[in-house]
Every structure is written in structure tokens, then in C-alpha cells.
Motif scaffolding. Sequence first.
Motif, PDB file in Angstrom:
ATOM      1  N   HIS A 179       0.831  -1.200   0.000  1.00 30.87           N
ATOM      2  CA  HIS A 179       0.000   0.000   0.000  1.00 30.87           C
ATOM      3  C   HIS A 179       0.868   1.254   0.000  1.00 30.87           C
ATOM      4  O   HIS A 179       1.961   1.279   0.546  1.00 30.87           O
ATOM      5  CB  HIS A 179      -0.957   0.004   1.189  1.00 30.87           C
ATOM      6  CG  HIS A 179      -0.305   0.328   2.512  1.00 30.87           C
ATOM      7  ND1 HIS A 179       0.294  -0.623   3.286  1.00 30.87           N
ATOM      8  CD2 HIS A 179      -0.176   1.509   3.169  1.00 30.87           C
ATOM      9  CE1 HIS A 179       0.772  -0.060   4.381  1.00 30.87           C
ATOM     10  NE2 HIS A 179       0.513   1.228   4.337  1.00 30.87           N
ATOM     11  N   THR A 180       0.355   2.281  -0.628  1.00 29.94           N
ATOM     12  CA  THR A 180       1.041   3.574  -0.714  1.00 29.94           C
ATOM     13  C   THR A 180       0.447   4.509   0.324  1.00 29.94           C
ATOM     14  O   THR A 180      -0.768   4.528   0.507  1.00 29.94           O
ATOM     15  CB  THR A 180       0.847   4.190  -2.115  1.00 29.94           C
ATOM     16  OG1 THR A 180       1.313   3.263  -3.093  1.00 29.94           O
ATOM     17  CG2 THR A 180       1.598   5.511  -2.244  1.00 29.94           C
ATOM     18  N   PRO A 181       1.272   5.287   1.041  1.00 33.71           N
ATOM     19  CA  PRO A 181       0.716   6.267   1.974  1.00 33.71           C
ATOM     20  C   PRO A 181      -0.368   7.111   1.302  1.00 33.71           C
ATOM     21  O   PRO A 181      -0.233   7.505   0.138  1.00 33.71           O
ATOM     22  CB  PRO A 181       1.940   7.107   2.355  1.00 33.71           C
ATOM     23  CG  PRO A 181       3.088   6.153   2.219  1.00 33.71           C
ATOM     24  CD  PRO A 181       2.741   5.286   1.049  1.00 33.71           C
ATOM     25  N   TYR A 182      -1.426   7.384   2.028  1.00 34.75           N
ATOM     26  CA  TYR A 182      -2.613   7.993   1.440  1.00 34.75           C
ATOM     27  C   TYR A 182      -2.343   9.377   0.853  1.00 34.75           C
ATOM     28  O   TYR A 182      -2.891   9.743  -0.187  1.00 34.75           O
ATOM     29  CB  TYR A 182      -3.713   8.067   2.490  1.00 34.75           C
ATOM     30  CG  TYR A 182      -5.091   8.332   1.922  1.00 34.75           C
ATOM     31  CD1 TYR A 182      -5.481   7.814   0.700  1.00 34.75           C
ATOM     32  CD2 TYR A 182      -6.013   9.084   2.636  1.00 34.75           C
ATOM     33  CE1 TYR A 182      -6.748   8.038   0.183  1.00 34.75           C
ATOM     34  CE2 TYR A 182      -7.282   9.313   2.139  1.00 34.75           C
ATOM     35  CZ  TYR A 182      -7.647   8.797   0.915  1.00 34.75           C
ATOM     36  OH  TYR A 182      -8.904   9.032   0.426  1.00 34.75           O
ATOM     37  N   ASP A 183      -1.461  10.141   1.517  1.00 25.34           N
ATOM     38  CA  ASP A 183      -1.193  11.479   0.980  1.00 25.34           C
ATOM     39  C   ASP A 183      -0.523  11.384  -0.395  1.00 25.34           C
ATOM     40  O   ASP A 183      -0.773  12.201  -1.282  1.00 25.34           O
ATOM     41  CB  ASP A 183      -0.332  12.301   1.941  1.00 25.34           C
ATOM     42  CG  ASP A 183       1.039  11.687   2.158  1.00 25.34           C
ATOM     43  OD1 ASP A 183       1.108  10.651   2.847  1.00 25.34           O
ATOM     44  OD2 ASP A 183       2.022  12.224   1.620  1.00 25.34           O
ATOM     45  N   GLU A 184       0.309  10.349  -0.589  1.00 23.21           N
ATOM     46  CA  GLU A 184       0.941  10.165  -1.908  1.00 23.21           C
ATOM     47  C   GLU A 184      -0.093   9.783  -2.955  1.00 23.21           C
ATOM     48  O   GLU A 184      -0.055  10.264  -4.096  1.00 23.21           O
ATOM     49  CB  GLU A 184       2.017   9.076  -1.828  1.00 23.21           C
ATOM     50  CG  GLU A 184       3.244   9.470  -1.009  1.00 23.21           C
ATOM     51  CD  GLU A 184       4.289   8.364  -1.022  1.00 23.21           C
ATOM     52  OE1 GLU A 184       4.274   7.540  -1.962  1.00 23.21           O
ATOM     53  OE2 GLU A 184       5.118   8.328  -0.097  1.00 23.21           O
ATOM     54  N   ILE A 201      -4.969  19.997   1.571  1.00 28.63           N
ATOM     55  CA  ILE A 201      -4.449  19.362   2.792  1.00 28.63           C
ATOM     56  C   ILE A 201      -3.769  18.027   2.518  1.00 28.63           C
ATOM     57  O   ILE A 201      -3.362  17.336   3.446  1.00 28.63           O
ATOM     58  CB  ILE A 201      -5.565  19.161   3.838  1.00 28.63           C
ATOM     59  CG1 ILE A 201      -6.622  18.165   3.327  1.00 28.63           C
ATOM     60  CG2 ILE A 201      -6.206  20.472   4.224  1.00 28.63           C
ATOM     61  CD1 ILE A 201      -7.591  17.719   4.398  1.00 28.63           C
ATOM     62  N   ALA A 202      -3.661  17.644   1.264  1.00 26.55           N
ATOM     63  CA  ALA A 202      -3.066  16.343   0.923  1.00 26.55           C
ATOM     64  C   ALA A 202      -1.553  16.419   0.974  1.00 26.55           C
ATOM     65  O   ALA A 202      -0.859  16.320  -0.034  1.00 26.55           O
ATOM     66  CB  ALA A 202      -3.536  15.888  -0.451  1.00 26.55           C
ATOM     67  N   SER A 203      -1.021  16.588   2.179  1.00 30.32           N
ATOM     68  CA  SER A 203       0.426  16.605   2.366  1.00 30.32           C
ATOM     69  C   SER A 203       0.738  15.878   3.670  1.00 30.32           C
ATOM     70  O   SER A 203      -0.095  15.826   4.567  1.00 30.32           O
ATOM     71  CB  SER A 203       0.949  18.045   2.443  1.00 30.32           C
ATOM     72  OG  SER A 203       0.481  18.661   3.630  1.00 30.32           O
ATOM     73  N   PRO A 204       1.933  15.309   3.784  1.00 30.90           N
ATOM     74  CA  PRO A 204       2.283  14.607   5.021  1.00 30.90           C
ATOM     75  C   PRO A 204       2.180  15.492   6.254  1.00 30.90           C
ATOM     76  O   PRO A 204       1.820  15.035   7.327  1.00 30.90           O
ATOM     77  CB  PRO A 204       3.737  14.166   4.776  1.00 30.90           C
ATOM     78  CG  PRO A 204       3.868  14.099   3.300  1.00 30.90           C
ATOM     79  CD  PRO A 204       2.999  15.208   2.767  1.00 30.90           C
ATOM     80  N   GLU A 205       2.514  16.802   6.096  1.00 27.50           N
ATOM     81  CA  GLU A 205       2.510  17.714   7.235  1.00 27.50           C
ATOM     82  C   GLU A 205       1.098  17.940   7.764  1.00 27.50           C
ATOM     83  O   GLU A 205       0.876  18.053   8.967  1.00 27.50           O
ATOM     84  CB  GLU A 205       3.125  19.060   6.853  1.00 27.50           C
ATOM     85  CG  GLU A 205       4.606  19.011   6.511  1.00 27.50           C
ATOM     86  CD  GLU A 205       4.865  18.453   5.116  1.00 27.50           C
ATOM     87  OE1 GLU A 205       3.919  18.461   4.294  1.00 27.50           O
ATOM     88  OE2 GLU A 205       5.989  17.997   4.854  1.00 27.50           O
ATOM     89  N   VAL A 206       0.130  18.017   6.874  1.00 23.26           N
ATOM     90  CA  VAL A 206      -1.233  18.357   7.272  1.00 23.26           C
ATOM     91  C   VAL A 206      -2.104  17.123   7.394  1.00 23.26           C
ATOM     92  O   VAL A 206      -2.830  16.927   8.362  1.00 23.26           O
ATOM     93  CB  VAL A 206      -1.867  19.339   6.253  1.00 23.26           C
ATOM     94  CG1 VAL A 206      -3.313  19.630   6.622  1.00 23.26           C
ATOM     95  CG2 VAL A 206      -1.058  20.620   6.191  1.00 23.26           C
ATOM     96  N   PHE A 207      -2.011  16.235   6.404  1.00 22.59           N
ATOM     97  CA  PHE A 207      -2.934  15.106   6.327  1.00 22.59           C
ATOM     98  C   PHE A 207      -2.451  13.913   7.134  1.00 22.59           C
ATOM     99  O   PHE A 207      -3.246  13.112   7.602  1.00 22.59           O
ATOM    100  CB  PHE A 207      -3.116  14.686   4.857  1.00 22.59           C
ATOM    101  CG  PHE A 207      -4.271  13.768   4.634  1.00 22.59           C
ATOM    102  CD1 PHE A 207      -4.095  12.400   4.571  1.00 22.59           C
ATOM    103  CD2 PHE A 207      -5.549  14.275   4.498  1.00 22.59           C
ATOM    104  CE1 PHE A 207      -5.171  11.546   4.361  1.00 22.59           C
ATOM    105  CE2 PHE A 207      -6.626  13.434   4.293  1.00 22.59           C
ATOM    106  CZ  PHE A 207      -6.441  12.072   4.224  1.00 22.59           C
ATOM    107  N   GLY A 208      -1.165  13.775   7.317  1.00 19.31           N
ATOM    108  CA  GLY A 208      -0.618  12.589   7.983  1.00 19.31           C
ATOM    109  C   GLY A 208      -0.056  11.647   6.945  1.00 19.31           C
ATOM    110  O   GLY A 208      -0.583  11.498   5.852  1.00 19.31           O
TER     111      GLY A 208
END
Length: 240
Positions: A179-184, A201-208
Motif C-alpha cells: 500500500h502507498t501512503p494515502y497522501d501520496e 491538505i493532501a500533504s504529510p505535514e497536514v494530512f498525515g
Amino acid sequence: MPNDDHTKQAIRLLWGEEPRRTRGPRPKLSVEQIARAAIDIATRDGIEAVSMQRVAGELGYTTMSLYNYVSSKNVLIEVMMDVATEDPPELTGETWRERTRQWMSSLWDLYMSKPWMARVTLSSPPIGPRQLAWFDQLIQALNDSGLRPGDQMATATFLLGTIRGLAKLSLDVADAPGHTPYDETLTQVLTDGRFPALAAIASPEVFGADLEAANVDEPLQFGLERLLDGIDDYVRSMKK
């Protein structure tokens, strides 16, 4: 639709109301022994691996002999869920909010330690003594929140469903092969401007970075705190 027959049989087994045999040899197995053997299989290989035949083999009995104790796999799973729940932890928090947090954290840990439990298709609300002990404990934690009895039940039911749902989501995602991290994933598909708020918000900093247990825990905690804030506000508004 829940099978009333299965539920009634599970209740009899969980509450020890099966009629005692007055004739014939004494039973060599207990229902709890059977359930724990099934739990061992589910823990090793997942709930899908549990079958009456597999459990019988684990115990060294024939499949037909198991039906003398448990009438079906559905009933067995109901019993498994209660046996695996074990007894609830003691809640030591001084306030209803602290006790509710402790309860939520304990239930989350239970699902993380026994992932198969979150993947069982439920056929009824909690009916076994251990599951009801957890439910009762949460209601006790909410007793001095100021909520009316019906509101306490609604809050407890919402928390049960929320924690179970998020636990299943995090476990399913963690177990997905490659599985690929969801933000990616979102970054790859949110490219045409149709979902601007989500894209922002689709970024690791904001979305997780992912939806695995460690990261699902954060939105779960955030959601719980907002729910508790809302209960405080709701109770205050009732007093006006």
C-alpha cells in the motif's frame, strides 16, 4: 438481518444457561475451551480461517462432536467475541472525561492486539457478560457527565462504533500488500482542480503520512476531545 436463533443460542452459552445433561457421559470439553481454540486460530491466521472443522482438529475431536457444544460457526463467533474481550480495565480517572479517555484507549488497544475482532461481521449488539461489562463501564464513566440516560446510551453506542470502525480501517490499510501512503495517493489523483479543499491538505505535514494505527490514533483523539467538548456544551445548555 440478525438470526434470532443464533443470538438466543449464543446468549444461553455465554450466560451458562444450557441445560445440564442428566444422562450419558460427562462433557469432556467446555464452550470456553472451544472458543479459545478458535481464538488461537483467528489470532494466527485471521477470522476467515476459523471453521468448525479446523477448531475440532485443533482440539483433537471430530467436527460432529463439536456440534454437541456449539450449534454453528455463527454462534461460535459470538462466543469468541465475548471470550476474547476479557474483563474491562479499571478506570482510575478522577473526571468523567478522563475515564472516557481511558476506556477508549483500552478498547483501541484491544482491537490492535486482536485484529480479527475488528473484522468480525456483527450480528447483534453486545450480549455477552464481558462485552456488557465494557459497555456498563463506559455508561458508568458517563454517569456524572450530566447527560440524560438516553444521551448516555447514544454516546456510548457512537463511541463503540467509531473506535471499531477506525480500528478496522487502520488494520485493513496496514495489511494491504504494497500500500502507498494515502497522501501520496491523493497527490497523484488530485490534479485536475475538482477537489480543491482536499488537494490543499493532501500533504504529510497536514494530512498525515498514512492511515496506519499510529496515525489514525491522532484523528481519533481529536474527534474524541471534540465530542467531549460538545457534551460539556450540551449539558450546560440544558441547565439554562
